[in-house]
Design a protein around this motif. Structure first.
Motif, PDB file in Angstrom:
ATOM      1  N   VAL A   1     -11.800  17.862 -12.807  1.00  0.00           N
ATOM      2  CA  VAL A   1     -11.690  16.779 -11.875  1.00  0.00           C
ATOM      3  C   VAL A   1     -11.159  15.666 -12.757  1.00  0.00           C
ATOM      4  O   VAL A   1     -11.827  15.309 -13.648  1.00  0.00           O
ATOM      5  CB  VAL A   1     -13.068  16.613 -11.392  1.00  0.00           C
ATOM      6  N   VAL A   2     -10.014  14.944 -12.101  1.00  0.00           N
ATOM      7  CA  VAL A   2      -9.305  13.782 -12.553  1.00  0.00           C
ATOM      8  C   VAL A   2      -9.015  12.898 -11.517  1.00  0.00           C
ATOM      9  O   VAL A   2      -7.991  13.366 -10.623  1.00  0.00           O
ATOM     10  CB  VAL A   2      -8.026  14.103 -13.445  1.00  0.00           C
ATOM     11  N   LEU A   3      -9.824  11.854 -11.283  1.00  0.00           N
ATOM     12  CA  LEU A   3      -9.621  10.811 -10.322  1.00  0.00           C
ATOM     13  C   LEU A   3      -8.231  10.377 -10.033  1.00  0.00           C
ATOM     14  O   LEU A   3      -7.487  10.244 -11.246  1.00  0.00           O
ATOM     15  CB  LEU A   3     -10.491   9.568 -10.098  1.00  0.00           C
ATOM     16  N   ASN A   4      -7.599  10.242  -8.913  1.00  0.00           N
ATOM     17  CA  ASN A   4      -6.297   9.808  -8.726  1.00  0.00           C
ATOM     18  C   ASN A   4      -6.068   8.280  -9.416  1.00  0.00           C
ATOM     19  O   ASN A   4      -7.031   7.656  -9.423  1.00  0.00           O
ATOM     20  CB  ASN A   4      -6.058   9.465  -7.352  1.00  0.00           C
ATOM     21  N   PRO A   5      -5.190   8.155 -10.068  1.00  0.00           N
ATOM     22  CA  PRO A   5      -4.920   6.713 -10.613  1.00  0.00           C
ATOM     23  C   PRO A   5      -4.510   5.822  -9.476  1.00  0.00           C
ATOM     24  O   PRO A   5      -3.708   6.004  -8.445  1.00  0.00           O
ATOM     25  CB  PRO A   5      -3.579   6.846 -11.462  1.00  0.00           C
ATOM     26  N   VAL A   6      -4.957   4.608  -9.657  1.00  0.00           N
ATOM     27  CA  VAL A   6      -4.867   3.566  -8.753  1.00  0.00           C
ATOM     28  C   VAL A   6      -4.236   2.422  -9.454  1.00  0.00           C
ATOM     29  O   VAL A   6      -5.170   1.503 -10.036  1.00  0.00           O
ATOM     30  CB  VAL A   6      -5.871   3.094  -7.894  1.00  0.00           C
ATOM     31  N   HIS A   7      -3.042   1.971  -9.466  1.00  0.00           N
ATOM     32  CA  HIS A   7      -2.441   0.612 -10.135  1.00  0.00           C
ATOM     33  C   HIS A   7      -2.453  -0.366  -9.129  1.00  0.00           C
ATOM     34  O   HIS A   7      -1.662  -0.072  -7.899  1.00  0.00           O
ATOM     35  CB  HIS A   7      -1.411   1.055 -10.626  1.00  0.00           C
ATOM     36  N   ILE A   8      -2.792  -1.491  -9.248  1.00  0.00           N
ATOM     37  CA  ILE A   8      -3.008  -2.703  -8.600  1.00  0.00           C
ATOM     38  C   ILE A   8      -2.134  -3.660  -9.402  1.00  0.00           C
ATOM     39  O   ILE A   8      -2.336  -4.192 -10.360  1.00  0.00           O
ATOM     40  CB  ILE A   8      -4.234  -3.280  -8.143  1.00  0.00           C
ATOM     41  N   ASP A   9      -1.021  -4.032  -8.612  1.00  0.00           N
ATOM     42  CA  ASP A   9      -0.057  -4.967  -9.018  1.00  0.00           C
ATOM     43  C   ASP A   9      -0.985  -6.564  -8.686  1.00  0.00           C
ATOM     44  O   ASP A   9      -1.128  -6.732  -7.532  1.00  0.00           O
ATOM     45  CB  ASP A   9       1.340  -4.979  -8.534  1.00  0.00           C
ATOM     46  N   PRO A  10      -1.298  -7.342  -9.761  1.00  0.00           N
ATOM     47  CA  PRO A  10      -2.038  -8.501  -9.358  1.00  0.00           C
ATOM     48  C   PRO A  10      -1.117  -9.485  -8.459  1.00  0.00           C
ATOM     49  O   PRO A  10      -1.857 -10.092  -7.692  1.00  0.00           O
ATOM     50  CB  PRO A  10      -2.010  -9.255 -10.887  1.00  0.00           C
ATOM     51  N   ALA A  11       0.431  -9.376  -8.634  1.00  0.00           N
ATOM     52  CA  ALA A  11       0.862 -10.151  -7.610  1.00  0.00           C
ATOM     53  C   ALA A  11       0.851  -9.739  -6.244  1.00  0.00           C
ATOM     54  O   ALA A  11       0.631 -10.642  -5.265  1.00  0.00           O
ATOM     55  CB  ALA A  11       2.539 -10.365  -8.315  1.00  0.00           C
ATOM     56  N   SER A  12       1.083  -8.672  -6.107  1.00  0.00           N
ATOM     57  CA  SER A  12       0.847  -7.962  -4.517  1.00  0.00           C
ATOM     58  C   SER A  12      -0.485  -8.044  -4.038  1.00  0.00           C
ATOM     59  O   SER A  12      -0.380  -8.214  -2.837  1.00  0.00           O
ATOM     60  CB  SER A  12       1.353  -6.509  -4.859  1.00  0.00           C
ATOM     61  N   ALA A  13      -1.564  -8.287  -4.957  1.00  0.00           N
ATOM     62  CA  ALA A  13      -3.066  -8.228  -4.342  1.00  0.00           C
ATOM     63  C   ALA A  13      -3.319  -9.701  -4.211  1.00  0.00           C
ATOM     64  O   ALA A  13      -4.733  -9.872  -3.592  1.00  0.00           O
ATOM     65  CB  ALA A  13      -3.806  -7.658  -5.467  1.00  0.00           C
ATOM     66  N   GLN A  14      -2.564 -10.745  -4.314  1.00  0.00           N
ATOM     67  CA  GLN A  14      -2.909 -12.084  -3.864  1.00  0.00           C
ATOM     68  C   GLN A  14      -3.054 -12.137  -2.358  1.00  0.00           C
ATOM     69  O   GLN A  14      -1.905 -12.032  -1.648  1.00  0.00           O
ATOM     70  CB  GLN A  14      -2.016 -12.966  -4.459  1.00  0.00           C
ATOM     71  N   ARG A  15      -4.170 -12.688  -2.131  1.00  0.00           N
ATOM     72  CA  ARG A  15      -4.211 -12.697  -0.404  1.00  0.00           C
ATOM     73  C   ARG A  15      -3.528 -13.447   0.061  1.00  0.00           C
ATOM     74  O   ARG A  15      -2.801 -13.237   1.327  1.00  0.00           O
ATOM     75  CB  ARG A  15      -5.866 -13.175  -0.225  1.00  0.00           C
ATOM     76  N   VAL A  16      -3.058 -14.875  -0.453  1.00  0.00           N
ATOM     77  CA  VAL A  16      -2.128 -15.752   0.380  1.00  0.00           C
ATOM     78  C   VAL A  16      -0.833 -14.906   0.547  1.00  0.00           C
ATOM     79  O   VAL A  16      -0.239 -15.091   1.839  1.00  0.00           O
ATOM     80  CB  VAL A  16      -1.971 -16.881  -0.554  1.00  0.00           C
ATOM     81  N   ASP A  17      -0.238 -14.560  -0.612  1.00  0.00           N
ATOM     82  CA  ASP A  17       1.209 -13.940  -0.508  1.00  0.00           C
ATOM     83  C   ASP A  17       0.878 -12.509   0.445  1.00  0.00           C
ATOM     84  O   ASP A  17       1.766 -12.256   1.289  1.00  0.00           O
ATOM     85  CB  ASP A  17       1.659 -13.167  -1.841  1.00  0.00           C
ATOM     86  N   ALA A  18       0.008 -11.676   0.530  1.00  0.00           N
ATOM     87  CA  ALA A  18      -0.226 -10.710   1.427  1.00  0.00           C
ATOM     88  C   ALA A  18      -0.081 -11.032   2.670  1.00  0.00           C
ATOM     89  O   ALA A  18       0.476 -10.224   3.725  1.00  0.00           O
ATOM     90  CB  ALA A  18      -1.546  -9.980   1.055  1.00  0.00           C
ATOM     91  N   ARG A  19      -0.923 -12.190   3.039  1.00  0.00           N
ATOM     92  CA  ARG A  19      -1.064 -12.667   4.447  1.00  0.00           C
ATOM     93  C   ARG A  19       0.356 -12.968   4.865  1.00  0.00           C
ATOM     94  O   ARG A  19       0.600 -12.906   6.153  1.00  0.00           O
ATOM     95  CB  ARG A  19      -2.168 -13.799   4.544  1.00  0.00           C
ATOM     96  N   ARG A  20       1.147 -13.733   3.940  1.00  0.00           N
ATOM     97  CA  ARG A  20       2.289 -14.410   4.273  1.00  0.00           C
ATOM     98  C   ARG A  20       3.461 -13.036   4.766  1.00  0.00           C
ATOM     99  O   ARG A  20       4.137 -13.135   5.526  1.00  0.00           O
ATOM    100  CB  ARG A  20       2.895 -14.943   3.083  1.00  0.00           C
ATOM    101  N   PHE A  21       3.190 -11.869   3.896  1.00  0.00           N
ATOM    102  CA  PHE A  21       3.804 -10.729   4.188  1.00  0.00           C
ATOM    103  C   PHE A  21       3.396 -10.125   5.421  1.00  0.00           C
ATOM    104  O   PHE A  21       4.407  -9.683   6.314  1.00  0.00           O
ATOM    105  CB  PHE A  21       3.461  -9.672   2.880  1.00  0.00           C
ATOM    106  N   ALA A  22       2.365 -10.172   6.032  1.00  0.00           N
ATOM    107  CA  ALA A  22       1.669  -9.823   7.028  1.00  0.00           C
ATOM    108  C   ALA A  22       2.181 -10.377   8.109  1.00  0.00           C
ATOM    109  O   ALA A  22       2.749  -9.901   9.308  1.00  0.00           O
ATOM    110  CB  ALA A  22       0.255  -9.759   7.190  1.00  0.00           C
ATOM    111  N   ALA A  23       2.497 -11.757   8.015  1.00  0.00           N
ATOM    112  CA  ALA A  23       3.114 -12.725   9.145  1.00  0.00           C
ATOM    113  C   ALA A  23       4.433 -12.391   9.482  1.00  0.00           C
ATOM    114  O   ALA A  23       5.077 -12.414  10.466  1.00  0.00           O
ATOM    115  CB  ALA A  23       2.943 -14.083   8.858  1.00  0.00           C
ATOM    116  N   GLU A  24       5.293 -11.871   8.156  1.00  0.00           N
ATOM    117  CA  GLU A  24       6.707 -11.610   8.433  1.00  0.00           C
ATOM    118  C   GLU A  24       6.845 -10.256   9.367  1.00  0.00           C
ATOM    119  O   GLU A  24       7.830 -10.091   9.615  1.00  0.00           O
ATOM    120  CB  GLU A  24       7.077 -11.293   6.862  1.00  0.00           C
ATOM    121  N   GLN A  25       5.725  -9.428   9.325  1.00  0.00           N
ATOM    122  CA  GLN A  25       5.786  -8.261   9.924  1.00  0.00           C
ATOM    123  C   GLN A  25       5.460  -8.442  11.535  1.00  0.00           C
ATOM    124  O   GLN A  25       5.394  -7.468  12.296  1.00  0.00           O
ATOM    125  CB  GLN A  25       4.773  -7.157   9.439  1.00  0.00           C
TER     126      GLN A  25
END
Length: 365
Positions: free
Chosen positions: A147-171
């Motif tokens: 058993v080897v858990l899946n790797p989950v890489h989080i890009d700190p820049a992509s995980a910023q809520r302000v920028d993520a909400r801006r991206f959602a607004a663009e959609q």
């Protein structure tokens, strides 16, 4: 293109960058998978075949010679690592004929028919992404599985809520409402139709909610889901945003993630949500239960939960999200446990068992 490919490419990047192992991706050219592999810094070997979700045995037999020539050209001390059973069917026997060690990565909860057992039996090692997946292949000797858990890489820049909400607004999402979302491709077992029903119930109690679906067509098409939303009277309160990477940006934009899947082998979206601090409500089943038991970060509802029951738990979370959102220390623990580095170390131990001389020849072309 789905979560298993994202996990595979995350592993491959870590193997190249941290262990000096050259990773070659075998797939049809000019596809989303090929493009993402190249963007990830990986080398693509074209199969010379048209992309398809399934190959039949007659077609596989007709491609035997051409595929064998490709496999014989693999580096001398290579390990062939398969991402799913469909690929195992097409290329597993080829890899064995070419004399290559075979690793099969088990990422599903299948009904284990004799043909599937045979294919899995071709592998020298079976890697399972959760305890549920290992139980699914209980016929494999313990010495040949891990058993080897899946790797989950989080890009700190992509995980910023302000920028993520801006991206959602663009959609097309509004900026002045709570965002409740679904993240996943539209397979029956992920139950996007149930998500829409939950949205309808939530809207009756929280008129400040807007709903967003991140994903691509599968058993359902986006057109199908739009029709369901129209029938429920919520079409003007939901945005179908399509498939976008990185996945953590989609999740970081949300005030609540609703994960309706059943028999989810692992469930990387819950891990991403826990790390970025987005609360979730998910089905108490398989991989989701394992994730919740290990790290928390949200709440579970029974597999049999109705849309009303899902909605009630969602309302409870939206009222006091801090009751379930992990603190920074806990989030760092999740990130470390599922990091690409941790994953790559465990995979290299398996590769080294199969090819003890691998480390000595990683500089070969």
């Amino acid at each position: 293109m789905g979560g298993s490919h994202v996990s595979t490419f995350t592993l491959a990047r870590a193997l190249q960058e941290e262990h000096g192992v050259r990773c070659l991706v075998l797939c049809p050219a000019e596809t989303l998978i090929a493009r993402h592999a190249i963007e990830s810094g990986l080398h693509v070997i074209s199969t010379g075949e048209a992309p398809t979700s399934r190959h039949h045995l007659i077609y596989d037999a007709s491609r035997l010679f051409a595929r064998l020539q490709i496999a014989k050209a693999f580096p001398a001390d290579s390990v062939v690592h398969f991402n799913d059973l469909r690929t195992m069917q097409s290329w597993g026997p080829i890899a064995r004929l070419a004399g290559k060690p075979v690793v099969y990565h088990h990422r599903s909860l299948n009904r284990m028919t004799p043909p599937k057992r045979f294919l899995i039996g071709l592998a020298d090692e079976v890697i399972c992404i959760s305890a549920s997946c290992r139980d699914n292949v209980s016929f494999v000797r313990p010495t040949k599985s891990a058993v080897v858990l899946n790797p989950v890489h989080i890009d700190p820049a992509s995980a910023q809520r302000v920028d993520a909400r801006r991206f959602a607004a663009e959609q097309g999402c509004p900026t002045d409402r709570l965002l409740v979302g679904f993240v996943g491709n539209f397979w029956f077992w992920k139950r996007p139709d149930l998500f829409l029903q939950i949205c309808s119930r939530l809207l009756q109690a929280r008129t400040d909610c807007h709903f967003v679906v991140f994903g691509r067509s599968g058993d359902w098409t986006e057109h199908d889901l739009v029709h369901i939303a129209q029938d429920l009277g919520i079409a003007d309160r939901i945005t179908f945003a399509g498939f976008h990477l990185p996945g953590e940006r989609n999740i970081a934009a949300l005030d609540l993630l609703i994960a309706t899947s059943v028999r989810e082998p692992f469930g990387r979206t819950l891990v991403e949500a826990a790390i970025v601090g987005t609360p979730y409500v998910a089905t108490d089943d398989a991989g989701y239960r394992e994730i919740w038991n290990t790290w928390r970060g949200g709440r579970l509802v029974p597999v049999t939960a109705t849309a009303d029951e899902f909605a009630q738990v969602a309302l409870d979370i939206l009222s006091v999200p801090e009751n379930v959102v992990l603190g920074s220390k806990e989030r760092n623990r999740v990130a470390k446990d599922t990091s690409a580095s941790t994953h790559a170390i465990q995979i290299m131990e398996i590769y080294d068992r199969l090819r003890p001389s691998l480390r000595e020849t990683v500089g070969d072309p």
